[in-house]
Design a protein around this motif. Structure first.
Motif, PDB file in Angstrom:
ATOM      1  N   ILE A  43     -28.063 -60.718  91.937  1.00  0.00           N
ATOM      2  CA  ILE A  43     -27.448 -60.531  90.627  1.00  0.00           C
ATOM      3  C   ILE A  43     -26.952 -61.872  90.085  1.00  0.00           C
ATOM      4  O   ILE A  43     -27.187 -62.217  88.925  1.00  0.00           O
ATOM      5  CB  ILE A  43     -26.273 -59.518  90.704  1.00  0.00           C
ATOM      6  CG1 ILE A  43     -26.734 -58.197  91.320  1.00  0.00           C
ATOM      7  CG2 ILE A  43     -25.661 -59.311  89.329  1.00  0.00           C
ATOM      8  CD1 ILE A  43     -27.881 -57.534  90.612  1.00  0.00           C
ATOM      9  N   TYR A  44     -26.277 -62.627  90.942  1.00  0.00           N
ATOM     10  CA  TYR A  44     -25.788 -63.943  90.545  1.00  0.00           C
ATOM     11  C   TYR A  44     -26.966 -64.844  90.140  1.00  0.00           C
ATOM     12  O   TYR A  44     -26.928 -65.524  89.105  1.00  0.00           O
ATOM     13  CB  TYR A  44     -25.005 -64.574  91.688  1.00  0.00           C
ATOM     14  CG  TYR A  44     -24.122 -65.731  91.284  1.00  0.00           C
ATOM     15  CD1 TYR A  44     -22.755 -65.562  91.181  1.00  0.00           C
ATOM     16  CD2 TYR A  44     -24.659 -66.990  91.017  1.00  0.00           C
ATOM     17  CE1 TYR A  44     -21.921 -66.630  90.816  1.00  0.00           C
ATOM     18  CE2 TYR A  44     -23.853 -68.048  90.651  1.00  0.00           C
ATOM     19  CZ  TYR A  44     -22.475 -67.867  90.546  1.00  0.00           C
ATOM     20  OH  TYR A  44     -21.673 -68.927  90.178  1.00  0.00           O
ATOM     21  N   ASP A  45     -28.004 -64.813  90.954  1.00  0.00           N
ATOM     22  CA  ASP A  45     -29.189 -65.629  90.670  1.00  0.00           C
ATOM     23  C   ASP A  45     -29.800 -65.258  89.321  1.00  0.00           C
ATOM     24  O   ASP A  45     -30.237 -66.121  88.553  1.00  0.00           O
ATOM     25  CB  ASP A  45     -30.243 -65.431  91.765  1.00  0.00           C
ATOM     26  CG  ASP A  45     -29.716 -65.777  93.158  1.00  0.00           C
ATOM     27  OD1 ASP A  45     -28.718 -66.514  93.248  1.00  0.00           O
ATOM     28  OD2 ASP A  45     -30.306 -65.285  94.147  1.00  0.00           O
ATOM     29  N   ALA A  46     -29.828 -63.937  89.021  1.00  0.00           N
ATOM     30  CA  ALA A  46     -30.431 -63.460  87.773  1.00  0.00           C
ATOM     31  C   ALA A  46     -29.624 -63.908  86.563  1.00  0.00           C
ATOM     32  O   ALA A  46     -30.189 -64.308  85.534  1.00  0.00           O
ATOM     33  CB  ALA A  46     -30.555 -61.937  87.794  1.00  0.00           C
ATOM     34  N   VAL A  47     -28.290 -63.846  86.670  1.00  0.00           N
ATOM     35  CA  VAL A  47     -27.447 -64.297  85.560  1.00  0.00           C
ATOM     36  C   VAL A  47     -27.641 -65.784  85.329  1.00  0.00           C
ATOM     37  O   VAL A  47     -27.797 -66.244  84.189  1.00  0.00           O
ATOM     38  CB  VAL A  47     -25.969 -63.972  85.837  1.00  0.00           C
ATOM     39  CG1 VAL A  47     -25.069 -64.621  84.785  1.00  0.00           C
ATOM     40  CG2 VAL A  47     -25.738 -62.460  85.867  1.00  0.00           C
ATOM     41  N   ARG A  48     -27.652 -66.548  86.406  1.00  0.00           N
ATOM     42  CA  ARG A  48     -27.862 -67.997  86.295  1.00  0.00           C
ATOM     43  C   ARG A  48     -29.209 -68.299  85.654  1.00  0.00           C
ATOM     44  O   ARG A  48     -29.318 -69.150  84.765  1.00  0.00           O
ATOM     45  CB  ARG A  48     -27.790 -68.631  87.686  1.00  0.00           C
ATOM     46  CG  ARG A  48     -27.970 -70.147  87.709  1.00  0.00           C
ATOM     47  CD  ARG A  48     -27.843 -70.674  89.130  1.00  0.00           C
ATOM     48  NE  ARG A  48     -27.876 -72.134  89.166  1.00  0.00           N
ATOM     49  CZ  ARG A  48     -28.985 -72.861  89.322  1.00  0.00           C
ATOM     50  NH1 ARG A  48     -30.161 -72.251  89.464  1.00  0.00           N
ATOM     51  NH2 ARG A  48     -28.906 -74.178  89.364  1.00  0.00           N
ATOM     52  N   ASN A  49     -30.236 -67.592  86.083  1.00  0.00           N
ATOM     53  CA  ASN A  49     -31.572 -67.813  85.540  1.00  0.00           C
ATOM     54  C   ASN A  49     -31.642 -67.431  84.063  1.00  0.00           C
ATOM     55  O   ASN A  49     -32.332 -68.075  83.268  1.00  0.00           O
ATOM     56  CB  ASN A  49     -32.594 -66.990  86.336  1.00  0.00           C
ATOM     57  CG  ASN A  49     -34.028 -67.350  85.995  1.00  0.00           C
ATOM     58  OD1 ASN A  49     -34.361 -68.527  85.840  1.00  0.00           O
ATOM     59  ND2 ASN A  49     -34.877 -66.349  85.871  1.00  0.00           N
TER      60      ASN A  49
END
Length: 489
Positions: free
Chosen positions: A45-51
């Protein structure tokens, strides 16, 4: 700078949210990450927001370095930043639905908070706030969801962050009847749109027929009558320099679906100011239900009397009227819908449009200005979305997407298309499009201008019109919208 035409779709492979035991920390150390804690559990989830922030082309020259500050163009040091999640209810009225599809999950919010912290650099203030339904147990929601744990994490790091319930009125159930309690009206400010309201020009009869479910019907016409078109907005919202709008897209009984535009209904302190439907059937100027029904007419009268009795704290009479309402609901045809929960509702769309004008153009004192008063970024949690009887009884729909855009209209347009619905059949989208050349324009409205960017090749660098049927998520609408808004194959 943000390209307002871009709508980003970040797709995750594992459709799950991290729990609060991880404090919603990333599972890898990014160069720009402002803290030291790293989760031992995967956090896509964190990775997706950052991306998603990267695909919005934010501070692209610094991406990959410790100086990457994606929100730096919209958040300046010293700003008051409001995060506006969708925290509609603490329990899902669909007993098997759970809460993952009900409200914006704190793991998505936490990733955004980290990037706000980078932009503020130890200054300013962060508020996470919403006005859920009057019967929502806000304390329970914050505890059960992990919002409380998240807030404590940042507060221990001396970050000025708080969690705020915008409501000035709440209700509780006692012996099967709703009891209302006024909290504090001083936390709100009346904003009058006057001739610039979508309700300006309605006649006296229509004004008297405006309704919002579960509220005293005598109050609403006082605030939407002739040149007076008032909303009671949280001062926290008006004081914000920047708003990160974080909706939970799902189906909606009154609006068809809810995403960025509808999420701003939650900026209100008193919802008695919010027209949700117009009393009566469509043939007689109402949009409460489709066809005239004497039983439904009586039900509406009894419901009004019940709500008036509750407002006066006359709970004995309210219980009597509640029995009558229940009898009417047993007698009437369910296919005729109720409370504006169908595709013929053209009242709630005007309310939504008005609120989006206010959130952009009302200054800190609640006066409407000709220029935009705050910056807004929309980041939607569609990891697990909701279909069927949303917004308070949704069924889980695993989607696995974080969707973002500066333009709320474009975000809603893309969400609508992905759900498999026809935007031209959604009154809210049609209302904001009609408003484009208005003094208080909400944003560009030509869907052909939308640029999709995604880590999923099916969507990347495509126009919305390029999305093929197989890419649609095929959401099942609520009963009142079923068979009307679905896109044809």
């Amino acid at each position: 700078m943000i390209n307002s035409n871009i709508v980003t779709i970040s797709h995750v492979k594992k459709i799950t949210y991290p729990d609060s035991s991880t404090l919603f920390r990333p599972s890898q150390f990014y160069p720009e990450y402002p803290f030291s804690e790293i989760s031992k559990k995967s956090n896509e989830i964190y990775d997706a927001v950052r991306n998603t922030l990267y695909m919005l082309e934010l501070d692209v020259d610094q991406y990959g370095s410790k100086n990457w500050n994606p929100l730096g163009d919209i958040i300046h040091q010293g700003d008051n930043v409001l995060i506006k999640p969708n925290m509609v209810m603490d329990i899902n009225h669909n007993n098997t639905g759970g809460t993952l599809c009900l409200y914006t999950q704190p793991s998505v919010v936490a990733a955004i908070v980290d990037y706000i912290c980078i932009a503020l650099n130890g200054t300013g203030k962060i508020v996470i706030g919403d006005a859920p339904m009057q019967s929502c147990d806000f304390t329970k929601l914050c505890k059960d969801s992990g919002y409380d744990d998240m807030i404590r994490y940042y507060q221990k790091k001396d970050i000025d962050i708080s969690l705020v319930d915008f409501r000035g009125l709440i209700s509780t159930q006692r012996k099967g009847i709703r009891e209302e309690k006024i909290i504090d009206s001083s936390i709100g400010c009346v904003v009058d749109l006057g001739i610039n309201s979508e309700f300006y020009g309605i006649d006296e009869n229509t004004s008297q027929r405006l309704r919002v479910t579960s509220y005293d019907p005598r109050i609403l016409p006082q605030h939407h009558n002739g040149a007076v078109q008032e909303y009671f907005i949280s001062k926290t919202v008006l004081n914000a320099d920047v708003i990160i709008n974080m909706p939970k897209p799902k189906t909606h009984r009154k609006a068809g679906f809810t995403a960025a535009l509808k999420n701003f209904v939650g900026i209100n302190v008193r919802k008695e100011y919010l027209p949700h439907h117009t009393e009566g059937d469509s043939a007689h100027g109402g949009d409460e239900y489709r066809k005239y029904s004497s039983v439904q007419k009586i039900e509406g009268i009894l419901l009004d009397k019940k709500n008036m009795a509750i407002s006066e704290h006359n709970y004995r009479y309210s219980r009597f009227f509640d029995i009558g309402v229940s009898v009417c609901r047993l007698l009437r045809k369910k296919s005729n819908y109720s409370e504006g929960s169908w595709y013929g509702n053209h009242t709630i769309s005007r309310t939504i449009t008005d609120l989006n004008k206010i959130v952009l153009y009302a200054d800190k004192e609640g006066k409407m200005q000709k220029t935009e008063q705050r910056k807004i970024l929309n980041v939607a949690d569609m990891i697990i979305s909701g279909e069927k009887e949303g917004p308070v009884a949704p069924s889980p729909k695993e989607v696995g997407m974080i969707i973002a855009s500066q333009n709320p209209i474009y975000l809603d347009y893309v969400v609508c298309e992905l759900m498999g619905f026809e935007p031209r059949k959604i009154p809210t989208l049609q209302c904001v499009i009609k408003n484009e050349k208005h003094l208080y324009s909400i944003g560009n409205t030509n869907p052909e201008d939308i640029i999709l960017k995604s880590n999923k090749i099916d969507f990347n660098k495509k126009k919305v019109s390029d999305i093929i049927w197989g890419d649609f998520l095929k959401f099942e609408p609520t009963l009142g919208w079923k068979g009307h808004i679905e896109r044809d194959t």
